[in-house]
Design an enzyme around this catalytic site. Sequence first.
Site, PDB file in Angstrom:
ATOM      1  N   GLU A 264      19.665  -4.900  19.777  1.00 32.49           N
ATOM      2  CA  GLU A 264      18.625  -4.234  20.572  1.00 32.49           C
ATOM      3  C   GLU A 264      17.368  -5.082  20.735  1.00 32.49           C
ATOM      4  OE1 GLU A 264      16.181   0.004  20.834  1.00 32.49           O
ATOM      5  OE2 GLU A 264      17.850  -0.235  19.441  1.00 32.49           O
ATOM      6  N   LYS A 280      20.213   4.032  22.499  1.00 30.18           N
ATOM      7  CA  LYS A 280      20.242   5.373  21.904  1.00 30.18           C
ATOM      8  C   LYS A 280      21.512   6.064  22.396  1.00 30.18           C
ATOM      9  CE  LYS A 280      17.437   6.596  19.723  1.00 30.18           C
ATOM     10  NZ  LYS A 280      17.289   6.538  18.241  1.00 30.18           N
TER      11      LYS A 280
END
Length: 466
Positions: A264, A280
């Site tokens: 990420e 997410k």
Amino acid sequence: MRHFGPVVLGTLPIQSNVVSGAHPSRYGAFRERSRVEWRIGDGDDPFNLLQAFLDHHGLPVRDLGRIGDTPCRAGAAVGASVFVSAAAGAWVAGAPIGPPSPAPAVPDLVAVVYDPAGEPECGAATGPAGPGRGSAGALSHGITERPVSGTPERLAQGGPAGDDTSGKAAERGGRAAGSSGLGPWRLGEWRASWSPAAHADAVRKVRAAISRGDVYQVNVVGHAAAPYFGDPLPALRRLAGLRGARYAGVLTGAGWAVGCASPETLVEVSGGRIVTRPIKGTRPATGAGRRELLESAKERAEHVMIVDLERNDLARVARTGSVRVDELYAIRRWCDLWQAESVVSAAPAAGLGLADLLRAMCPGGSVTGAPKLAALAEIAALEPVGRGPSMGALGWVGHDRIDLGLTIRTAAADGERMHLWAGGGITWGSDPEAEVAEAVAKAAPLRAALVWTPGPAQDEMELEHP
């Protein structure tokens, strides 16, 4: 306290497969010039300290809109590895920082600047007293940078970082660990800081806070630790070799080491844009798991909340009207998991510096929740131990790019134990038992990489990137 082998006090810069240009891998071999470390008890503003330190060594951190456009000045460093803890971000934001870290040896901020081992890229850099160097003691009370000196033998005795911190040197250090008396690698039994029942109860408490209107979403993270025997650096390098990691590497210091395999992006600055890529939503990497993730209204709602939060964070430091969502809810793979990722970008405001950018982005929204300050207050009250080096930022600051990953999928070693953290975002629609299972699934590849004792052929196959 055990030593980690002859390279324990050196630093292995983050080897990111999305970073290009002025990046350590471009040079093959490089040496640490100096470093600065900060802990919350030191006071002052760590982001101002970081910006001043990097600027002192010639890196373009005072006006991020000019990255890539400003020639390197004589004596400038090639670049820097940078680490910021989640607690540092919360502290700067004025939010509660929660319980102490279970790995207190790891600082809350680290910056290590480098020179290439060969011909310098940015003019002459002739040693610790050369152009652009010298004491940075005035940067902050009681905090000084550490100039390079010493040899590998001196490193093993606790001296300052040596000249050769290339990946090849690290591999030599790892293979030599047995001869240093550390013995074969062995990881003991993992012990969690909370039980599955306590984790599930924390999820229920977040749902209650959501029902009161205190928050919309909170990321809840658990911690586990295991005693180890031998040199932890090869194990952390195996972890950093996990497939799908954008930010993969090992950062070390006196009595600590952090291994990262994060997919990420917290924040990247290049080509006149600031980019964040929040992740997410997680499912097993199967056909059914992909379909379920695409069709889940709960996961999509959770994801969009964080995208909105990141848009707001970027808007604080962006040119008016320049924030945009370039990609929404794309499905990516990390190890044996599917994850949903979006891309949000903006043009930097005039004169934006690194300190203000970090104040806007840290801690990352995907590991806090929304609203961010209220979520941080819930986290501080719920989690039994601090997040340590997890859920922070780790990456590279160079002349043409800043690229910091979020320290999810991250483990740390101190003098006695290996630590790791895993969790997930909680919304009103979260099922407590499912959230506990998701955290276990995220931690599983890390545990496997840390415990595994491979042969040379297996090691080469496992560390191959897709």
